[in-house]
Motif scaffolding. Structure first.
Motif, PDB file in Angstrom:
ATOM      1  N   ALA A  32      -0.334   6.293  -0.474  1.00 12.25           N
ATOM      2  CA  ALA A  32      -0.553   6.569  -1.888  1.00 12.25           C
ATOM      3  C   ALA A  32       0.706   6.139  -2.623  1.00 12.25           C
ATOM      4  N   TYR A  33       0.543   5.532  -3.790  1.00  3.11           N
ATOM      5  CA  TYR A  33       1.714   5.110  -4.547  1.00  3.11           C
ATOM      6  C   TYR A  33       1.356   4.937  -6.022  1.00  3.11           C
ATOM      7  N   HIS A  34       2.393   4.798  -6.817  1.00  4.03           N
ATOM      8  CA  HIS A  34       2.244   4.641  -8.261  1.00  4.03           C
ATOM      9  C   HIS A  34       2.283   3.162  -8.612  1.00  4.03           C
ATOM     10  N   GLY A  35       1.224   2.663  -9.235  1.00  2.70           N
ATOM     11  CA  GLY A  35       1.239   1.312  -9.770  1.00  2.70           C
ATOM     12  C   GLY A  35       1.905   1.328 -11.126  1.00  2.70           C
ATOM     13  N   VAL A  36       3.111   0.773 -11.213  1.00  3.83           N
ATOM     14  CA  VAL A  36       3.938   0.924 -12.407  1.00  3.83           C
ATOM     15  C   VAL A  36       3.312   0.228 -13.612  1.00  3.83           C
ATOM     16  N   ASN A  37       2.822  -0.986 -13.436  1.00  7.74           N
ATOM     17  CA  ASN A  37       2.288  -1.742 -14.575  1.00  7.74           C
ATOM     18  C   ASN A  37       1.103  -1.036 -15.222  1.00  7.74           C
ATOM     19  N   THR A  38       0.218  -0.495 -14.394  1.00  9.00           N
ATOM     20  CA  THR A  38      -0.984   0.159 -14.907  1.00  9.00           C
ATOM     21  C   THR A  38      -0.821   1.661 -15.048  1.00  9.00           C
ATOM     22  N   ASP A  39       0.354   2.188 -14.636  1.00 10.60           N
ATOM     23  CA  ASP A  39       0.627   3.625 -14.706  1.00 10.60           C
ATOM     24  C   ASP A  39      -0.501   4.411 -14.035  1.00 10.60           C
ATOM     25  N   SER A  40      -0.873   3.988 -12.818  1.00 12.11           N
ATOM     26  CA  SER A  40      -2.033   4.551 -12.143  1.00 12.11           C
ATOM     27  C   SER A  40      -1.715   4.974 -10.714  1.00 12.11           C
ATOM     28  N   LEU A  41      -2.578   5.817 -10.158  1.00 17.99           N
ATOM     29  CA  LEU A  41      -2.494   6.223  -8.758  1.00 17.99           C
ATOM     30  C   LEU A  41      -3.297   5.231  -7.920  1.00 17.99           C
ATOM     31  N   ILE A  42      -2.650   4.687  -6.878  1.00 17.31           N
ATOM     32  CA  ILE A  42      -3.291   3.688  -6.034  1.00 17.31           C
ATOM     33  C   ILE A  42      -3.284   4.153  -4.580  1.00 17.31           C
ATOM     34  N   PHE A  43      -4.389   3.908  -3.894  1.00 19.88           N
ATOM     35  CA  PHE A  43      -4.525   4.187  -2.468  1.00 19.88           C
ATOM     36  C   PHE A  43      -4.515   2.856  -1.718  1.00 19.88           C
ATOM     37  N   GLY A  44      -3.695   2.756  -0.690  1.00 21.68           N
ATOM     38  CA  GLY A  44      -3.639   1.556   0.123  1.00 21.68           C
ATOM     39  C   GLY A  44      -3.870   1.901   1.578  1.00 21.68           C
ATOM     40  N   TRP A  45      -4.478   0.970   2.320  1.00 27.64           N
ATOM     41  CA  TRP A  45      -4.740   1.249   3.729  1.00 27.64           C
ATOM     42  C   TRP A  45      -4.751  -0.039   4.542  1.00 27.64           C
ATOM     43  N   CYS A  46      -4.518   0.131   5.836  1.00 29.45           N
ATOM     44  CA  CYS A  46      -4.559  -0.975   6.781  1.00 29.45           C
ATOM     45  C   CYS A  46      -5.769  -0.799   7.691  1.00 29.45           C
ATOM     46  N   GLU A  47      -6.366  -1.912   8.084  1.00 30.09           N
ATOM     47  CA  GLU A  47      -7.552  -1.852   8.925  1.00 30.09           C
ATOM     48  C   GLU A  47      -7.216  -1.703  10.401  1.00 30.09           C
ATOM     49  N   ASP A  48      -5.935  -1.870  10.756  1.00 30.55           N
ATOM     50  CA  ASP A  48      -5.514  -1.652  12.136  1.00 30.55           C
ATOM     51  C   ASP A  48      -4.203  -0.872  12.146  1.00 30.55           C
ATOM     52  N   ALA A  49      -3.844  -0.352  13.318  1.00 33.70           N
ATOM     53  CA  ALA A  49      -2.705   0.571  13.407  1.00 33.70           C
ATOM     54  C   ALA A  49      -1.380  -0.085  13.084  1.00 33.70           C
ATOM     55  N   ASP A  50      -1.235  -1.377  13.381  1.00 35.64           N
ATOM     56  CA  ASP A  50       0.054  -2.028  13.135  1.00 35.64           C
ATOM     57  C   ASP A  50       0.090  -2.817  11.827  1.00 35.64           C
ATOM     58  N   CYS A  51      -0.966  -2.713  11.025  1.00 31.62           N
ATOM     59  CA  CYS A  51      -1.041  -3.369   9.719  1.00 31.62           C
ATOM     60  C   CYS A  51      -0.906  -4.894   9.815  1.00 31.62           C
ATOM     61  N   GLY A  88      -3.451  -6.877  10.371  1.00 32.65           N
ATOM     62  CA  GLY A  88      -4.682  -7.474   9.875  1.00 32.65           C
ATOM     63  C   GLY A  88      -4.874  -7.234   8.395  1.00 32.65           C
ATOM     64  N   SER A  89      -6.098  -6.905   8.024  1.00 35.06           N
ATOM     65  CA  SER A  89      -6.451  -6.736   6.619  1.00 35.06           C
ATOM     66  C   SER A  89      -5.782  -5.511   6.010  1.00 35.06           C
ATOM     67  N   ARG A  90      -5.288  -5.698   4.791  1.00 33.27           N
ATOM     68  CA  ARG A  90      -4.701  -4.603   4.017  1.00 33.27           C
ATOM     69  C   ARG A  90      -5.410  -4.563   2.671  1.00 33.27           C
ATOM     70  N   ASN A  91      -5.706  -3.378   2.228  1.00 31.81           N
ATOM     71  CA  ASN A  91      -6.499  -3.229   1.015  1.00 31.81           C
ATOM     72  C   ASN A  91      -5.925  -2.113   0.143  1.00 31.81           C
ATOM     73  N   SER A  92      -6.313  -2.123  -1.119  1.00 28.96           N
ATOM     74  CA  SER A  92      -5.889  -1.058  -2.022  1.00 28.96           C
ATOM     75  C   SER A  92      -6.959  -0.863  -3.083  1.00 28.96           C
ATOM     76  N   ARG A  93      -6.984   0.334  -3.645  1.00 30.68           N
ATOM     77  CA  ARG A  93      -7.887   0.617  -4.763  1.00 30.68           C
ATOM     78  C   ARG A  93      -7.267   1.662  -5.672  1.00 30.68           C
TER      79      ARG A  93
END
Length: 398
Positions: A258-277, A279-284
């Protein structure tokens, strides 16, 4: 027919009263400083470490799951002296008692104190100097592996580096200290350091990196000693600054952030599809409140793999007011979630939240109310921070 008419008002009243299932408790009316940390004791009750306004390390031990009663103890070395406990991180040791990593501002060192009881009262606490400096260790995070050995992630504020310290044994008589990410090419490392124990007992470390061009997340798994990495850069980047990141591992050891998106002043969730990150990384975006969300964040994961995020959200313009909010995810990637206002009193609450999942499955959040200089705790039910609500027939009665 008359019986049915009498039941409907009861249900309406119940639903109105069940809007929030969070219990709000003042742990210390203060004045206290920020940066509390929280863990769940072997008895299932929360313990909270924090710094008082005069710089002393203190621990509050809850006597029940909702923390409606608690005891508090100062922790000092020697017992009659003063220990300054800034940037602390509490965890439960192999003996079932709390252990606290902290920056001792008097000795300018990273220290670990192991309590001799579940509430750290009565003396007998054992202190260890983990990193004597001469630099300044801040943003400290502590975790214990399955063998009871402590590992620490922190920032060396003097050298602007992300650090890892590992105890060679449960007693922590010998410590191995490594620089995971040194200051290089104008890129600084180590802010908001976080640590968790991943697959096969390997420390998983994250922190914020920043330069004049970009900010992003450092991420590294240290399966070997010395750590061979690799160090990865996640999220953020040029023109997409992030701040106040937090990390937790899901049930399958895949990291979530979880982190703060500074430009949009928003709460963002990020995750990795595998344990070592690798592969695919995503955020919303989980909260793009028009007034701002995510200035402070904390994340934990329920036993079923669903993340829960505590954060601060700005809720009014006139005079300014900040509230404690929670995002409850209905799946491991937060594709479906709900945002809940947990506490809004005073003008600035929800600062520096620390989060854990209680033994009953309910979310527990320790946080700083800056408007009252007090330490607060919010305890949610196992069903959620907003109670059964309109899911009364699915969730049952609290």
């Amino acid at each position: 027919m008359n019986h049915q008419r009498s039941l409907i008002p009861f249900l309406v009243l119940f639903l109105c009263n069940a809007v929030s299932a969070a219990t709000i408790v003042t742990i210390d009316a203060g004045p206290v400083a920020g940066h509390p940390s929280i863990a769940i004791g072997v008895d299932g009750f929360p313990v909270i470490a924090y710094e008082t306004a005069d710089g002393r390390l203190r621990l509050a031990k809850c006597a029940d799951v909702d923390c409606t009663t608690q005891s508090r103890a100062y922790i000092s070395d020697p017992p009659t002296g003063t220990t300054a406990g800034r940037y602390n991180s509490v965890a439960i040791g192999a003996d079932g008692n709390p252990a606290i990593a902290f920056y001792d501002t008097v000795d300018v060192a990273l220290k670990l104190v192991k309590c001799s009881s579940s509430n750290c009262a009565g003396g007998g606490a054992e202190f260890r100097t983990i990193d004597p400096g001469p630099y300044v260790p801040i943003d400290v995070a502590l975790a214990f592996d399955a063998d009871g050995k402590a590992a620490f992630a922190y920032q060396d504020a003097s050298q602007q580096a992300l650090m890892l310290a590992r105890c060679a044994n449960a007693g922590c008589g010998n410590v191995n200290i490594e620089v995971l990410a040194p200051l290089a090419g104008g890129v600084h490392h180590g802010q908001h350091a976080a640590i968790a124990i991943g697959l096969n007992g390997a420390p998983v470390v994250s922190g914020r990196q920043w330069s004049t061009q970009h900010t992003a997340l450092d991420f590294i798994i240290c399966a070997e000693q010395p750590c061979t990495g690799p160090l990865q850069r996640l999220f953020g980047g040029v023109g997409q600054p992030i701040d106040n990141p937090a990390m937790a591992l899901r049930a399958d050891f895949r990291p979530a952030f979880a982190y703060h998106g500074v430009n949009t002043d928003s709460l963002i969730f990020g995750w990795c599809e595998d344990a070592d990150c690798s592969g695919s990384r995503n955020s919303r975006v989980l909260d793009d409140g028009s007034l701002g969300a995510g200035a402070y964040t904390a994340i934990a994961v329920r036993e079923d793999g669903r993340p829960v995020i505590a954060y601060q959200k700005r809720v009014t313009v006139a005079g300014g007011a900040n509230a404690l909010y929670v995002v409850e995810c209905n799946d491991s990637n937060c594709a479906v979630s709900r945002n809940v206002e947990v506490d809004l009193h005073g003008s600035d609450t929800g600062v520096d939240p620390a989060i854990a999942i209680g033994a009953d499955g309910g979310t527990v959040i320790a946080y700083f109310d800056a408007s009252a200089s007090s330490l607060m705790l919010a305890k949610c039910s196992a069903r959620g921070c907003d109670g059964p609500g309109d899911r009364i027939f699915a969730d049952g009665f609290d």
